[in-house]
Design an enzyme around this catalytic site. Structure first.
Site, short mmCIF file in Angstrom:
data_model
loop_
_atom_site.label_atom_id
_atom_site.label_comp_id
_atom_site.label_asym_id
_atom_site.label_seq_id
_atom_site.Cartn_x
_atom_site.Cartn_y
_atom_site.Cartn_z
CE1 TYR A 66 -16.34 0.41 -35.57
CE2 TYR A 66 -16.18 -1.05 -37.40
CZ TYR A 66 -16.18 -0.21 -36.05
OH TYR A 66 -14.60 -1.04 -36.05
CB THR B 70 -8.49 8.15 -38.12
OG1 THR B 70 -7.88 8.52 -39.79
CG2 THR B 70 -10.04 8.92 -37.89
CB VAL B 71 -5.07 4.01 -36.84
CG1 VAL B 71 -3.68 5.08 -36.95
CG2 VAL B 71 -5.68 2.87 -36.18
CD1 TRP C 278 -6.31 6.15 -32.95
CD2 TRP C 278 -5.57 4.52 -31.99
NE1 TRP C 278 -7.16 5.73 -33.55
CE2 TRP C 278 -6.80 4.41 -33.23
CE3 TRP C 278 -5.19 3.30 -31.91
CZ2 TRP C 278 -7.96 3.18 -33.04
CZ3 TRP C 278 -5.40 2.07 -31.50
CH2 TRP C 278 -6.84 2.21 -32.47
CB CYS D 116 -7.83 0.12 -36.42
SG CYS D 116 -8.94 0.51 -37.05
#
Length: 342
Positions: A183, A119-120, A85, A52
């Site tokens: 993105y 999220t990370v 995750w 990421c």
């Protein structure tokens, strides 16, 4: 992305233009502990994923500042399902410190009905097992400004006070048009939305080329937070964004100034030694099944040129200012052999 387990809150709405959810857990870890989370060595664990770009920033800054012995780090694997995750790289599929299989568990430990993406990067309080924050833009700034007592000797000034206004201005455009711009190209829901994002992306890359043509770093004559934020997108450009996200006016290797700049950073301790090209490709091409339904991961591109001479020393500048490079990567945090640009 459609997955709630995505990186940094990205998702695709029912509309035609990609939207990024920028609502994060805004608690901070500060010297004064104003939000209930004081700076304290050995208390917090950074949960990241090398795949990421947003998490990669935190890995780089933690290493540059020498916080490895102060803030522990857990690494998720490069792929995830719709929920979270996971710690599939660890023995038994559990984080060895937190004892959990999914990052989702740390979010739910604090917010049982947490409604947003898991999220990370995220920082977890080891004492409680609860997530503290996933506000990735603020995490790296706080590493630089709130944890100064625990920086290594010779740590660089990544967010110096006299340059903060300029760094913030550069970061805003880089985020909008480049970090997030790729993105917006890849997840565009219409030709019009895609072409608009594409044009904005390459206009910004042309602007960056002009800015970096005669100066070694983005702001001032040393590495700053701005360089960290741009680097993680550039490192993924040819392996992922050029093809997978249709950002194909030019490859990074066809943009001489930006390619030399990226190699200069890659060859600087803290950047290339935290970059895992194998995991990067596995993540994007496998997880984004809506735009790569076969989930086939490409073999290319060749990566050895990342280690070729870049010539940027001729522009002057001192990567670490009055400081020094970080030492060797801790053995348990090294990028696996064959995953870099050997």
């Amino acid at each position: 992305m459609t997955s709630k387990g995505g990186e940094a809150g990205s998702y695709v709405t029912g509309g035609k233009e990609f939207t990024r959810d920028t609502n994060y857990i805004e608690d901070r870890i500060t010297r004064d502990g104003a939000s209930g989370h004081p700076v304290e060595p050995g208390r917090y664990r950074l949960i990241a994923a090398r795949a990421c770009p947003w998490a990669n920033r935190t890995i780089i800054v933690r290493r540059l500042l020498g916080l490895e012995g102060v803030i522990s780090m857990g690494l998720c694997g490069p792929t995830h399902d719709k929920n979270s995750w996971t710690f599939d790289l660890d023995p038994g599929g559990k984080d060895p410190v937190l004892g959990i299989e999914r990052l989702q568990q740390a979010y739910f430990q604090r917010f049982p009905d947490y409604p947003r993406g898991i999220t990370v990067p995220a920082i977890v309080d080891e004492r409680t097992g609860e997530v503290v924050t996933n506000n990735y833009p603020q995490i790296t700034l706080d590493f630089s400004t709130e944890w100064t007592e625990f920086h290594r000797e010779g740590a660089p000034q990544l967010y110096p006070e006299h340059l903060r206004e300029e760094i913030d201005t550069v970061n805003k455009r880089v985020f909008t048009e480049v970090n997030n711009g790729v993105y917006r190209c890849g997840f565009a829901g219409s030709q019009e939305a895609y072409e608009s994002a594409y044009d904005r992306l390459f206009t910004a890359l042309d602007w960056l080329t002009e800015r970096l043509e005669n100066q070694r770093f983005l702001v001032g004559d040393t590495i700053t937070e701005a360089d960290v934020r741009l680097f993680t997108t550039l490192a993924r450009f040819d392996p992922v964004y050029h093809g997978h996200f249709k950002c194909n006016r030019s490859k990074l290797t066809e943009l001489p100034v930006l390619w030399a700049y990226a190699r200069d950073l890659f060859q600087t301790p803290g950047f290339g030694d935290t970059t895992d090209f194998v995991q990067i490709k596995q993540h994007y091409y496998f997880v984004h099944s809506e735009i790569n339904p076969t989930q086939i991961v490409p073999k290319g591109p060749e990566l050895h040129d990342w280690l070729s001479p870049h010539g940027r020393e001729a522009l002057g500048g001192r990567p670490f200012g009055e400081g020094t490079p970080p030492g060797p990567v801790p053995v348990n945090e090294q990028v696996p052999a064959g995953h870099g640009a050997e």
